[in-house]
Each structure stands twice: as C-alpha cells, then as structure tokens.
Design an enzyme around this catalytic site. Structure first.
Site, PDB file in Angstrom:
ATOM      1  N   LYS A  93       0.874  -1.165   0.000  1.00 53.69           N
ATOM      2  CA  LYS A  93       0.000   0.000   0.000  1.00 53.69           C
ATOM      3  C   LYS A  93       0.915   1.220   0.000  1.00 53.69           C
ATOM      4  O   LYS A  93       1.458   1.592   1.033  1.00 53.69           O
ATOM      5  CB  LYS A  93      -0.930  -0.017   1.226  1.00 53.69           C
ATOM      6  CG  LYS A  93      -2.081   0.990   1.141  1.00 53.69           C
ATOM      7  CD  LYS A  93      -1.598   2.391   1.438  1.00 53.69           C
ATOM      8  CE  LYS A  93      -2.668   3.422   1.166  1.00 53.69           C
ATOM      9  NZ  LYS A  93      -2.106   4.793   1.160  1.00 53.69           N
TER      10      LYS A  93
ATOM     11  N   GLU B  86       7.018  15.449  16.758  1.00 55.78           N
ATOM     12  CA  GLU B  86       7.706  15.408  15.467  1.00 55.78           C
ATOM     13  C   GLU B  86       7.019  16.340  14.479  1.00 55.78           C
ATOM     14  O   GLU B  86       5.816  16.232  14.244  1.00 55.78           O
ATOM     15  CB  GLU B  86       7.699  13.984  14.918  1.00 55.78           C
ATOM     16  CG  GLU B  86       8.468  13.837  13.616  1.00 55.78           C
ATOM     17  CD  GLU B  86       8.481  12.415  13.118  1.00 55.78           C
ATOM     18  OE1 GLU B  86       9.541  11.974  12.641  1.00 55.78           O
ATOM     19  OE2 GLU B  86       7.437  11.742  13.206  1.00 55.78           O
TER      20      GLU B  86
ATOM     21  N   GLU C  97       8.055   1.041  12.267  1.00 51.77           N
ATOM     22  CA  GLU C  97       9.111   2.064  12.343  1.00 51.77           C
ATOM     23  C   GLU C  97       8.381   3.387  12.335  1.00 51.77           C
ATOM     24  O   GLU C  97       7.817   3.794  11.330  1.00 51.77           O
ATOM     25  CB  GLU C  97      10.079   1.934  11.167  1.00 51.77           C
ATOM     26  CG  GLU C  97      11.382   2.705  11.387  1.00 51.77           C
ATOM     27  CD  GLU C  97      11.345   4.128  10.854  1.00 51.77           C
ATOM     28  OE1 GLU C  97      11.021   5.034  11.661  1.00 51.77           O
ATOM     29  OE2 GLU C  97      11.632   4.339   9.673  1.00 51.77           O
TER      30      GLU C  97
END
Length: 495
Positions: free
Chosen positions: A189, A399, A265
């Site tokens: 995907k 982040e 991750e």
C-alpha cells in the site's frame, strides 16, 4: 549523476492514469474511482492513480495467497529468487533517471538527494538481500543420539507493506526486498501522495521474472486501503513506516483480526548533541544543517533537536546560521537546488502551525519561519531555526516532519543525556566529540536505535535501522531484517 537536460526532458513526460498492479497486471479499482496526483513543485495535477478500496485489497491478498500456495516463488530455490531479484536491481539501475524524476515530481525531494536515496539505494538494497538469501541456513539442535532436532526457516506467507511518502522507493525496498528474498508474497500500500515509483517498481519486477501475484501494489487512501490491509485475515504480517497514530491503529487491527505480526518504524525527535570538543565545529554545523533541512526535514531520523554545549553555543550558532543560509531552496528538479519542496500543501500548513505554536510558547525565531516561493504554486518553506526552546514546548516534544529545528543549550554531559532522553521517541541521535570515552558513554546512555558519532546520517544497508520507545520496533536493513520475514519450524525426529 543525471544531467539537467535529461531532467528537463523527463519532467515533461506524460504519465496519465495509473491503475493498481495485481496478479502481474494493471487494472482499475473495483469502484472505478481515481485520485489526482498533484506535484508539490508547482501545484499542478500531472497524473492520476486508482483509488482502491477493501475489495481491491482483498483481490490483491487473494492473488498473493494463491501465488504463495502455488510455490513457484515461495518454494523456489534461493538461487532462483536471487537471480530474479538481481535482475530487478539491474532494471532499476537501467531506469534510474526515469524513476528519479518520476519520484521527484510526485513528492518534491531535491533531485540530488533523490537520485542516490531512492532508485540507486533501492537497487542496492534489493541486490544485498538477493545475495544474502542463499546463505541463510537452518539449524541442527544439540540432542541425544536417538533424536534429531531440526530448525527450519520458512517464509511467513503474505506480507502487507505500508509505506510513507518521504522516501517510498528506499523504504519500500527495505521491506519488500527481504520479504521477497525470504520467499513471501507481498501486497504494497503506497502513500497516496507518492505512489508512482512503487507502481513502476512492480512493473519492473514482472519484467525481471517475478511470478504473477508475488508483488502487488494497491493505491488509494490510507484510511481505506491501509485499514483493509491491516484488518485482512489472510495477511500474515504488516511492515509499516509512518506515524505513531497509524502504528497504533495497525496494532489494533491485528488484535481485531488474525493477530498478524506488526513491525513498526515510527517517528522520531532525534537529539543532535554538540560538545565543546567536537573535532570540527564548522563541519559539524554544516552536517547538522543538512541533517534537518535536506528533503525539507521530511526524514524520520532528522536531527530536529540540536543540543549545544554552552561554552561553544554562540560560535556554533553562527556557523549553523551560515550553513543554513547557504542552502538554496527551490525547484527540486533543478540540480542547483539544495532543498526541494514540502511534500504537499497539507504538510506545509502543518509545518507552519508548529512555527506559530513555537513562537507563542516563547521560542525565539532565528531564521526562516514561513512559506516561500508561493508564486510558483508549489509548497516551499524556508529552513527554520528556533532557539530558547525548552523541554515543555511542543517543538521539543512532537515530530514536525518539516524543516524546523529547535535548539537548546546544556552545560554538562549529564544534562545532555537528560535532555536527549526526555522524549517519548528513540529513533536516532548524534554526538559530536573528540573524546573517545565520552563517545562510548553517550552511545550507552542515549535511548535510541541509532547513535551517530561525529556525523549525522549515512549508515548503509549493512546495519539495522529502528527505534525504541514510541519510535517502534522491528528493524529494517541489515541481515537482521530477514528475521522478520522468516518463520521458525521445529522438526523433532525420533531415530
């Protein structure tokens, strides 16, 4: 390196409508729907991709399962898989210019970085795992003379791969290559705003001799196709790079479906720590600027928190500002540009929201802070530095995934460690020092999956990449990545 004339020719190439890649061929989405491909370079729509849904994911998974059970790939000799994957690496290198420009048009990475980090890196990764797979052995257990204990290593089955938009080919290869080398079949995907190079990769894989159904690519919106892949009961594992929010959802989908393995991750808020005895402050400043501003800060391991020892703070900031202002932000298909475009208008707006919040919370803007080159219609942002950042500010905790750097100062090694580890993330980090003992202590003390010393970035395929804490688990790269895609089976034989 690609020439500017080749870039200028390829940037005009007609792409048209791209379909899904399932069972070795292109096809429309079951619904017939499509999504526009909008370039962050100038805001233009230059292609379209199929807008897949759960029906398309199911079709791709069924194709992958059929191919896996057939065994033409999963039970093929490792030497055969090696031959096909090596041929795929060669084809990527043959089409390197095309793939590079296609990817830059899609996500805006400056071409100087994209050329090496995307197709060439992907080719190297595929070749690495191709070379490795016929060197993975089973084991014989130490047993009594009347028993033979064997440990077989077998492919998992169907692996779902969900990719981010910053380096789709590079990160895609980190997951697709070891999964295929181990004998699995894969359903990819891609990110909806950077799918084109993955679709081209699937075509090249078929040309290289990969059997139909072994590698499938379903484009579409993450909330639809990603969820369908995560919930599918015939997917044996999901390998994902992206946000923590989506990572949590994938773990939930695993629990709600078949308890498939999930390898994550996730994000980072990586500390880049400069001690007064750094071997070359000027060089450290140049590398640090590149470590946060290249690819417009859209790098999972970006050094987004800069910690500078107080005694060299002013000098280092001067060098950092000098290095930052020398970076040319502009058309990513211009070889003279050091920094390209932000991946989308939506990501640019998010970045600017972080800037506004940092100023509101009391951080001091040193440079940048706004959108630039708006007249192009593209999404560009000036490299941005804030100082006087404190640990309670949003800029120190969350982040950004953009060209925004938060700077702090510290006095002692202990304070540097405390600041470095004061985050929920633990992906990457760096330490600049001439003292070997300091370097070793910091490597031990920093809670991160990667600790650079006197550099930032550049680790190759031979070493693993992954994080601790909320940066996820399950390593990409190196021989260790193969372990994720292999099942251990015990044979206990009475003699």
């Amino acid at each position: 390196m690609i020439s500017q004339s080749a870039i200028d020719t390829l940037r005009k190439a007609e792409i048209g409508a791209r379909g899904l890649f399932i069972d070795g061929a292109q096809s429309e989405a079951a619904s017939g729907a499509s999504l526009p491909v909008i370039s962050p370079i100038d805001g233009s729509t230059f292609a379209s991709i199929a807008d897949g849904d759960a029906a398309d994911i199911d079709r791709a998974v069924r194709s992958a399962r059929k191919a896996f059970e057939k065994g033409s790939w999963s039970r093929a000799a490792p030497a055969f898989r090696k031959k096909v994957l090596t041929r795929l690496a060669e084809l990527i290198e043959k089409h390197v210019d095309e793939l590079t420009v296609l990817g830059v048009r899609d996500n805006g990475t400056e071409i100087g970085m994209a050329y090496k980090a995307e197709p060439l890196s992907a080719a190297g990764t595929i070749r690495y795992y191709a070379e490795a797979i016929d060197k993975v052995y089973g084991e014989i257990a130490p047993t009594a003379d009347n028993v033979l204990g064997l440990i077989h290593k077998e492919p998992l089955g169907v692996v779902g791969v969900i990719l981010p938009w910053n380096f789709p080919l590079m990160i895609g290869a980190w997951k697709i290559a070891p999964a295929l080398a181990a004998g699995n079949c894969v359903v990819v995907k891609p990110p909806e705003i950077a799918s084109l190079t993955l679709l081209r990769l699937a075509e090249l894989a078929a040309e290289a001799g990969l059997p139909a159904g072994v590698l499938n690519v379903v484009t579409g919106r993450g909330a639809v196709t990603g969820e369908a892949l995560g919930l599918h009961g015939d997917v044996d594992a999901i390998a994902f790079t992206g946000s923590g929010l989506v990572g949590r959802r994938l773990l939930e989908y695993s629990a709600r479906s078949n308890l498939k393995r999930v390898f994550l991750e996730l994000g980072g808020k990586s500390p880049n720590i400069v001690f007064a005895d750094a071997p070359d402050l000027k060089q450290a400043a140049v590398v640090s600027a590149n470590g946060i501003f290249r690819n417009s800060g859209q790098v999972c391991v970006a050094g987004s928190r800069l910690l500078i020892q107080a005694s060299v703070y002013d000098r280092f900031m001067d060098e950092l500002l000098s290095a930052t202002t020398r970076l040319k932000v502009g058309d990513p298909l211009d070889l003279a540009s050091d920094v390209g475009a932000v991946s989308s208008a939506e990501q640019l707006d998010k970045n600017l929201g972080f800037v506004a919040k940092a100023a509101e919370e009391g951080a001091r803007l040193v440079t940048g802070g706004g959108r630039i080159l708006a007249e192009t219609g593209g999404s560009y942002m000036a490299p941005t530095i804030f100082e006087n950042v404190t640990q309670d500010m949003q800029l120190a905790r969350e982040e950004v995934f953009g060209p925004v750097l938060g700077v702090m100062r510290f006095e002692t090694e202990e304070e540097a460690v405390r600041l470095a580890n004061s985050t929920v993330y633990g992906l990457a980090s760096a330490v600049w020092t001439s003292n070997l003992s300091t370097a070793h202590r910091m490597v031990r003390a920093i809670n991160a999956g990667v600790v650079h010393v006197n550099t930032y970035g550049g680790a190759d395929i031979t070493v693993p990449l992954g994080g601790v804490k909320q940066s996820g688990f399950g390593r990409d790269k190196s021989l260790h990545a193969l372990e994720k895609y292999l099942e251990l089976k015990t044979a206990w034989i009475a003699l």
